[in-house]
Design an enzyme around this catalytic site. Sequence first.
Site, PDB file in Angstrom:
ATOM      1  N   SER A  27      20.963 -47.231 -59.017  1.00  0.00           N
ATOM      2  CA  SER A  27      19.955 -46.841 -58.046  1.00  0.00           C
ATOM      3  C   SER A  27      18.658 -47.627 -58.245  1.00  0.00           C
ATOM      4  CB  SER A  27      19.723 -45.323 -58.139  1.00  0.00           C
ATOM      5  OG  SER A  27      18.871 -44.850 -57.123  1.00  0.00           O
ATOM      6  N   ASP A  59      25.743 -43.945 -48.795  1.00  0.00           N
ATOM      7  CA  ASP A  59      26.321 -43.150 -49.877  1.00  0.00           C
ATOM      8  C   ASP A  59      25.673 -41.762 -49.979  1.00  0.00           C
ATOM      9  OD1 ASP A  59      23.824 -43.574 -51.043  1.00  0.00           O
ATOM     10  OD2 ASP A  59      24.558 -44.866 -52.658  1.00  0.00           O
ATOM     11  N   HIS A  73      25.933 -40.958 -54.009  1.00  0.00           N
ATOM     12  CA  HIS A  73      25.011 -41.855 -54.713  1.00  0.00           C
ATOM     13  C   HIS A  73      24.911 -41.555 -56.205  1.00  0.00           C
ATOM     14  CE1 HIS A  73      21.611 -44.571 -55.113  1.00  0.00           C
ATOM     15  NE2 HIS A  73      20.925 -43.619 -55.710  1.00  0.00           N
TER      16      HIS A  73
END
Length: 635
Positions: free
Chosen positions: A282, A526, A577
């Site tokens: 991320s 996502d 995610h």
Amino acid sequence: MSSLRRRLLGPSGDSTPDSAEASRDPSPAKGEPVTLIPESQLKKLKSKKSKRRQGLVFGLGGLFGLVVAAFFANQQDVINLEGLVDLNLESLLDVIPAGIVRDAKDITRHEREAVNYDSFSVGLHLQSQGVKALHPVIMIPGVISTGLESWGTEEVSRQYFRKRLWGSWSMMRALVVDKKGWKRHIMLDKLTGLDPPGVKLRAAQGFDAADFFITGYWIWNKILENLATLGYDPTNAFTAAYDWRLSCSNLENRDHYFSRLRSHIETAVQTSGQKVALISHSMGSQVLFYFFHWVEASGHGGPGWVEEYVDSWINVSGCMLGALKGLPAVLSGEMKDTAQLNAFAVYGLEKFLGKDERCEIFRTMPGISMMLPKGGNEVWGNNTWAPDDLPGQIISYGTFINFRESNSTQSPSNLTVEESLSYLLEHSETWYKDAVLNSYSHGIAHTTAEVEANEFDHRKWINPLESRLPLAPSLKIYCFYGVGKATERSYFYREETDPLSSLNVTIDTSLTAGTIDRGVIMGEGDGTVPLLSNGYMCAKGWHIKRFNPAGVKIKVYEMPHEPDRFSPRGGPNTGDHVDILGRSSLNDLILRVAGGKGDQIEDNYVSNIRGYSEKVRIYEEEDTIKSEMRDHLGS
């Protein structure tokens, strides 16, 4: 209380819920045989008792609803909760139907059995194929992953000393019992972007900093379990946790984060004789991209440092072009998670932590603004078009912020991503505008000369469309991310009519029609990061020469979101995610790269990212010149 826990969960329940160890899946005993079972059998084991689970959730949900209702009734002085202090919680079981208690124990036991089968299976399977630890591994977590703990010794901070005010139940307690104190600690100084006077909050370190967010909610734990089966331990695997609230420049100025990361990598290479494998998730991917530029700058490591020390970069769900939901977060303190709550939940949230407060908190964290979208209209579209528009789509994604009524300065005509950024900065406090402009850039470098000049401008170092990959021809980049989960793509806004609010606009939650759900329009991604941000640089951007002059090899492996309907975290095939960190295939891919078998991985595309990328209006330099000449002649 511990007796109550034992009665509900059985004798194996831990009486220390704040301990991260309490929530870890139990390891097989030494010498104990570990059985691998087919996935179909594992699914049957997980789904057993599913109907009884629903009854349990319904019953406990009703009890939770009563507790929440009582809390808000107390806030309005309808009832007084002080009279409940002496309530014997053991008696709670006497009023819960015996069937629900029995089902709770049964479901807990079956879930433990399922986890015990699955915990180390990926690593054990690869171990049986001869894969073992090779490259030292360093993990750079994302925004949610790193706990923040207090080290302040002033009177206001002593009660929180070495307690986590982000990423633990201590955070929850502080937020409920001492919201003002929690906000004072978690918010940075508006002018300096550093700790406010008397406060010292720092990123927790070690594996405990990122394996669990709060007790029972794992983040990196599944990856750590499987790495361990190949022979990884604290001598050859490290977690490079950081204070995600800070701008990248202040990560180094205050915490010397990049200096320490460089030292970790150099030591790992010297002691192992192997280059490192870096795993980022991320926002951690943006931080690592910044590090590559910092370390090769004069005086830090120099040109060629990445080529000498880094074998591979495993980019997991990296929001390289930002996360669109970051813009409404700092514009009005909102996102899908708040806009689509039911009326009762919205009332409770606004009473407890209103939009104004949330917006202020987000703006005082420059790290959050790192995720503002990059690339402008060329990437995200204009007033009539976007590269990821679908056939027959009525409202183009290109208009990022839409207004049903445009009749004042506060609600202008519909805005593209580029125009939305300008609107945000024009309607923000001077301190916030300065913080963003002095730390980040969101444009595109259309020539090689621009890209090379940006190597000396730290504001460009998190933007892969304005700066290049390191000159490391043997570096390998692996882009692993989930697809197929609805993700925020654009919004409908309206003027904020509350006279007590400091905000100008707010998401129009009254609008639900067609693809619009309470003011939010969903697209591909996502669940957190849009597909274009996860995939464009990997599928196309880094194949443009000026952004990758050394020809670094890029591999893309997309994973479809196929959640287990009975698992709250999506199960072994989730593409979410965060939950993807526990996905079986992702763990397999990471272990292969760490074990020196990354060449076995082939590209795997399941979305239309390559088609969307071809429509993005960023070209090779000579094609850009030709395009500009055509536009000039046409005008």
